[in-house]
Design an enzyme around this catalytic site. Structure first.
Site, PDB file in Angstrom:
ATOM      1  N   GLY A 379      44.283  31.024  32.240  1.00  0.00           N
ATOM      2  CA  GLY A 379      44.812  32.450  32.137  1.00  0.00           C
ATOM      3  C   GLY A 379      45.207  32.702  33.706  1.00  0.00           C
ATOM      4  N   PRO A 380      45.788  33.872  33.609  1.00  0.00           N
ATOM      5  CG  PRO A 380      47.040  35.769  33.153  1.00  0.00           C
ATOM      6  CD  PRO A 380      46.120  34.830  32.497  1.00  0.00           C
ATOM      7  N   PRO A 381      45.797  34.540  37.161  1.00  0.00           N
ATOM      8  CG  PRO A 381      46.829  34.264  39.137  1.00  0.00           C
ATOM      9  CD  PRO A 381      47.146  34.532  37.645  1.00  0.00           C
ATOM     10  N   GLY A 382      42.768  36.082  38.328  1.00  0.00           N
ATOM     11  CA  GLY A 382      42.027  37.376  38.622  1.00  0.00           C
ATOM     12  C   GLY A 382      41.561  37.987  37.464  1.00  0.00           C
ATOM     13  N   GLY A 384      38.860  36.736  35.600  1.00  0.00           N
ATOM     14  CA  GLY A 384      37.468  36.745  35.297  1.00  0.00           C
ATOM     15  C   GLY A 384      37.129  35.052  34.808  1.00  0.00           C
ATOM     16  CE  LYS A 385      41.732  31.314  35.251  1.00  0.00           C
ATOM     17  NZ  LYS A 385      42.238  32.445  35.885  1.00  0.00           N
ATOM     18  CB  THR A 386      35.992  31.584  38.925  1.00  0.00           C
ATOM     19  OG1 THR A 386      37.284  31.034  39.105  1.00  0.00           O
ATOM     20  CG2 THR A 386      34.964  31.049  39.735  1.00  0.00           C
ATOM     21  CB  SER A 703      60.734  31.924  26.851  1.00  0.00           C
ATOM     22  OG  SER A 703      60.463  32.353  28.058  1.00  0.00           O
ATOM     23  CE  LYS A 746      57.274  34.826  27.527  1.00  0.00           C
ATOM     24  NZ  LYS A 746      57.904  33.825  26.704  1.00  0.00           N
TER      25      LYS A 746
HETATM   26  N1  LIG Z   1      36.373  41.440  32.450  1.00  0.00           N
HETATM   27  C1  LIG Z   1      36.015  41.609  33.467  1.00  0.00           C
HETATM   28  N2  LIG Z   1      34.623  42.531  33.783  1.00  0.00           N
HETATM   29  C2  LIG Z   1      34.273  42.611  34.974  1.00  0.00           C
HETATM   30  N3  LIG Z   1      34.822  42.008  35.989  1.00  0.00           N
HETATM   31  C3  LIG Z   1      35.856  41.339  35.973  1.00  0.00           C
HETATM   32  C4  LIG Z   1      36.665  40.933  34.721  1.00  0.00           C
HETATM   33  N4  LIG Z   1      37.369  39.968  34.841  1.00  0.00           N
HETATM   34  C5  LIG Z   1      37.467  39.877  36.103  1.00  0.00           C
HETATM   35  N5  LIG Z   1      36.751  40.576  36.894  1.00  0.00           N
HETATM   36  C6  LIG Z   1      36.522  40.573  38.297  1.00  0.00           C
HETATM   37  O1  LIG Z   1      37.664  40.279  39.061  1.00  0.00           O
HETATM   38  C7  LIG Z   1      37.636  39.194  39.978  1.00  0.00           C
HETATM   39  C8  LIG Z   1      38.522  38.022  39.853  1.00  0.00           C
HETATM   40  O2  LIG Z   1      37.852  37.017  38.893  1.00  0.00           O
HETATM   41  P1  LIG Z   1      37.872  35.551  39.056  1.00  0.00           P
HETATM   42  O3  LIG Z   1      37.809  35.249  40.467  1.00  0.00           O
HETATM   43  O4  LIG Z   1      36.865  35.289  38.108  1.00  0.00           O
HETATM   44  O5  LIG Z   1      39.379  35.275  38.558  1.00  0.00           O
HETATM   45  P2  LIG Z   1      39.893  33.753  38.016  1.00  0.00           P
HETATM   46  O6  LIG Z   1      40.391  34.108  36.561  1.00  0.00           O
HETATM   47  O7  LIG Z   1      38.889  32.880  38.152  1.00  0.00           O
HETATM   48  O8  LIG Z   1      41.222  33.646  38.915  1.00  0.00           O
HETATM   49  P3  LIG Z   1      41.866  32.556  39.430  1.00  0.00           P
HETATM   50  O9  LIG Z   1      42.798  31.799  38.286  1.00  0.00           O
HETATM   51  O10 LIG Z   1      42.937  33.086  40.584  1.00  0.00           O
HETATM   52  O11 LIG Z   1      40.899  31.735  39.871  1.00  0.00           O
HETATM   53  C9  LIG Z   1      36.115  39.132  39.930  1.00  0.00           C
HETATM   54  O12 LIG Z   1      35.254  39.785  41.162  1.00  0.00           O
HETATM   55  C10 LIG Z   1      35.492  39.118  38.843  1.00  0.00           C
HETATM   56  O13 LIG Z   1      34.196  39.765  38.767  1.00  0.00           O
HETATM   57 MG   LIG Z   2      38.989  31.294  39.602  1.00  0.00          MG
END
Ligand SMILES: Nc1ncnc2c1ncn2[C@@H]1O[C@H](COP(=O)(O)OP(=O)(O)OP(=O)(O)O)[C@@H](O)[C@H]1O
Ligand SMILES: [Mg+2]
Length: 799
Positions: A379-382, A384-386, A703, A746
């Site tokens: 999924g896209p950055p940020g 919440g994957k990590t 696309s 999209k």
């Molecule tokens: N659904 C959610 N509920 C609460 N906090 C969230 C949620 N999604 C993301 N966050 C918060 O957003 C921030 C970024 O999330 P995270 O670092 O997990 O992104 P990522 O998907 O791993 O991005 P990347 O691909 O850049 O590694 C974190 O502080 C996380 O707690």
């Molecule tokens: Mg991450």
């Protein structure tokens, strides 16, 4: 002894010569004297020497001498062994000596200090009891030739010096003393007496030579021989030393080193270090194979001489080995119900993702095994994957580690360098485990899509070995040289895009997709998680700072443009930081962040909400793309110019697939020339420039096909494109519209941009289910199967 004043030894400080100087004239002693037989030495005139006298007869002779002239005759025995010598047992020539000092020791023996005076011969034995009494005759020295004697003296003296330098038995001060002797006979006597290696018979022979020159010559011969012997001795010695050197030098040095180490207390240190390692090996409960390995290394360390650089290598190996959690396991609390609560506690929404994870955990709970596909969050950055990975670890009561694989191109980064490399280290997997401290953590491998491969080897194959439950029970790291059991580790991987992941890895993974958040979801996340977290992290309280929903939306719309919430969170942090500073400076008045405050805190807007074109344009169409940053809205611009053959000029860092897509779109437009009212040969005098902003961002993928076709048709016909439509779909040469990926992303991007109508492949209609209801209800979707439909929808009539 007849001496001319010029040849007499001069007065010197040296004790051996003093007497000679004090007695330049013939010594005053009587013709009849007591006799002292000497066993094992011959003494010479001009020399002061000590004597130990034990034999009764001799002691009596000394008594007699002391009672009389204090002079005594010294005569060497022919045989050392003779205890009670007769006249025949003695030589005929001896010396008269003056008694300088006499000391009677209580045990009956006597110590005397004597000074040799003159050579004499016994002429008559007068008595043999109770001591020898003899009559003597003085033996005058022969006359000498001054020059010849001088020459002889010099040569003998230099021989003597050589011997003194080569051998070890003659103290250097003796040489100095002798250099000062000017009488040839006396020099010969002194040398004869000081040469320790001369046998008694030879000394006696020298004593009996009355001619000083002859004595010197004889001595010269003896010295030559002596020097040769010394030379040979020296050669032998050095040869032996050399041979010994090769084999024993090292031994001797080691012994010395040991002694030094002991002295410095280092040996004990080494020993206690080794003992400590042994204890740690026991404590670490290593698998048998590994503990044998460790034992071997410890032994090597023990035997190694102190200070060897290799020792550092062994130590760091052992330290690394022992720091790994070979048998440390955190107890798992697998309860799907509780896990659900924890996941909800930490993350808003993500319902589908959470459901998948809970299913996965449920299967684990029932099957009791970790074997199964590796989960990959895409999924896209940020989004919440990590951080969801972290939450899973919390839900399971396991430790959490993450490593990033972004930019990893070298197999050794995963699997470690062999120890032969300087500065070798274990690979990232084991480093991660060391960091976790247990062998069953939740292990997140981030950015698995950004891993490369080149001549240094393919990291993905090493990674596969680590992840594959079939083989990771014995993961081999090059540095460790011992297998590590990874089977208890719960691996999670994350990626922004699925495509770049090496197929071998992708095949083994269960992909769980994260999509971007809608504005509403972001608002919810902010209110429930991000704002409280930031307020707390900055040492503030909720009472000090209020961010109303309107402001939150404003931040989302005007200060960020992203699928996830990372930058959004950063902006919120920035607001909190500035308020914290204000509070720290003493201003604790509660702040409500309204429009004005927001402008003060974050500056003016960074993004315009919505990139929708202001006007219906000719030659520009709005497309939707999916990048690793999530969905995005792009404008495709086409401008026909005078030229030849309808050649396409493509700019904006387009990838090969996108370029081909542009060619296909162009071919489609040509095939529809009649329908569009274009001349059949319209392209012959044209060149067509296609540009896709932003020019610096690389773009690829099929696309944009229908968007390209729309922009081309618009530019060529002069018909404007509707500004409120965005489109996505692959195009074939004959105009068929094929499905695309990432529709949800999209749509969200289009929605963010303020666009409400979307032209999309009919085959993608099923994906609309994933969209949040509130978004779906605001949008109009136009599913199409052919590009003709697209043109009909998007192109307006010529103005
Ligand atoms: N659904 C959610 N509920 C609460 N906090 C969230 C949620 N999604 C993301 N966050 C918060 O957003 C921030 C970024 O999330 P995270 O670092 O997990 O992104 P990522 O998907 O791993 O991005 P990347 O691909 O850049 O590694 C974190 O502080 C996380 O707690
Ligand atoms: Mg991450």
């Amino acid at each position: 002894m007849a001496r001319t004043p010029s040849t007499a030894p001069r007065a010197k400080k040296s004790p051996t010569k003093r007497s000679a100087a004090e007695t330049p004239t013939p010594a005053p002693f009587p013709n009849e004297l007591p006799l002292l037989p000497i066993r094992d030495n011959v003494h010479f005139p001009g020399i002061i020497f000590p004597l130990f006298v034990g034999r009764e007869k001799s002691v009596r002779a000394l008594d007699e001498a002391m009672a009389g002239s204090e002079h005594i005759l010294l005569m060497a025995q022919k045989q050392v062994a003779t205890e009670d010598p007769d006249a025949e047992d003695l030589h005929e020539i001896g010396i008269v000596a003056e008694i300088i000092q006499i000391l009677k020791v209580p045990d009956g023996t006597v110590r005397v200090m004597l000074e040799g005076k003159e050579r004499v011969r016994v002429t008559e034995w007068q008595q043999t009891e109770p001591f020898f009494g003899v009559k003597i005759e003085r033996l005058p020295a022969a006359p000498i030739s001054a020059l010849e004697a001088e020459a002889l003296m010099r040569s003998v003296m230099s021989q003597f010096e050589q011997i003194a330098n080569t051998g070890k038995n003659i103290p250097p001060e003796v040489v100095v003393t002798l250099l000062n002797i000017e009488d040839p006979g006396s020099l010969a006597d002194h040398i004869a007496w000081h040469l320790p290696s001369l046998r008694v018979e030879v000394k006696q022979e020298l004593l009996e030579i009355l001619d000083p020159q002859e004595r010197l010559q004889r001595l010269s011969l003896l010295l030559t021989k002596e020097f040769e012997i010394l030379q040979i001795q020296k050669n032998i010695r050095s040869r032996v030393e050399k041979e010994m050197g090769e084999t024993q030098r090292e031994f001797l040095l080691r012994e010395q080193m040991k002694a030094i180490q002991q002295e410095l207390g280092e040996r004990d240190e080494r020993q206690s270090e080794v003992d400590e390692y042994r204890a740690k090996v026991v404590e670490a409960k290593l698998p048998e194979e590994v503990s044998e390995r460790a034992a071997k290394e410890i032994e090597r360390l023990e035997k190694m001489p102190f200070g060897m650089p290799e020792g550092v290598v062994i130590r760091s190996y052992l330290d690394t080995l022992l720091a790994l959690p070979w048998s440390v396991i955190s107890e798992e609390t697998l309860d799907v119900g509780a896990a659900e609560d924890i996941l909800n506690e930490d993350h808003y929404g993500l319902a589908k993702v959470k459901e998948r994870i809970l299913e996965f955990l449920a299967v684990r709970q029932l099957a009791g095994t970790l074997k199964g596909p590796i989960i990959c969050f895409v999924g896209p950055p940020g989004v919440g994957k990590t951080s969801l990975g972290k939450s899973i670890a919390r839900a399971l009561g396991r430790k959490f580690v993450r490593i990033s694989l972004g930019g990893v191109r070298d197999e050794a980064e995963i699997r470690g360098h062999r120890r032969t490399y300087i500065g070798a280290m274990p690979g990232r997997i084991l480093q991660g485990l060391k960091q976790a401290g247990t062998r069953n953590p939740v292990f997140v491998l981030d950015e698995i899509d950004k891993m490369g491969s080149d001549f240094r080897g393919d990291p993905s194959s090493a990674l596969l070995e680590a992840l594959d439950p079939e083989q990771n029970g014995e993961f081999s790291d090059h540095y460790l040289e011992a297998p590590f059991d990874l089977s208890e580790v719960m691996f999670l991987t994350t990626a922004n895009l699925l495509d770049p992941i090496p197929p071998a890895l992708r095949d083994r993974m269960e992909v769980i997709s994260f999509s971007g958040y809608t504005e509403d979801e972001k608002v919810q996340i902010a209110e429930a998680f991000l704002i409280p977290k930031q307020i707390k992290d900055h040492g503030l309280t909720e009472a000090m700072l209020t961010i109303p929903e309107a402001t939150v939306r404003k931040i989302i719309r005007e200060h960020t443009r992203e699928a996830g919430v990372r930058n959004f969170e950063r902006e919120l942090a920035s607001v909190c930081r500035k308020i914290a500073r204000k509070v720290a400076q003493g201003d604790t008045a509660p702040v409500v962040v309204g429009d004005t405050e927001l402008r003060e805190l974050l500056g003016s807007r960074k993004y315009h909400y919505g990139v929708m074109e202001e006007l219906d344009e000719i030659g520009a169409a709005t497309g939707l793309v999916y990048t690793e940053a999530g969905g995005d809205v792009i404008a495709i611009e086409v401008s026909p110019m005078k030229g030849k053959d309808g050649r396409l000029i493509l700019t904006g860092q387009l990838g090969d697939v996108m370029k081909e897509s542009a060619q296909a779109a162009m071919s489609y437009v040509r095939s529809r020339a009649e329908m569009l009212g274009l001349a059949p040969d319209f392209n012959e005098h044209l060149e067509i420039h296609v540009h896709v902003p932003a020019g610096a961002v690389p773009k690829d993928g099929p696309s944009a096909g229908i968007t390209l076709a729309t922009a081309l048709a618009s530019a060529l016909t002069g018909r404007p494109v509707r500004k409120d439509i965005a489109m996505t779909g692959e195009i074939t040469l004959r105009g068929r519209v094929l499905p695309i990926g990432g529709l949800k992303e999209k749509v969200l991007a289009a929605h963010r941009a303020g666009i409400r109508t979307i032209v999309m492949p009919a085959e993608n209609e099923k994906d609309l289910e994933d969209l949040p209801e509130n978004i779906k209800s605001e949008m109009t979707f136009e599913p199409v199967t052919h590009a003709d439909q697209v043109l009909k929808l998007a192109l307006l009539e010529k103005p």
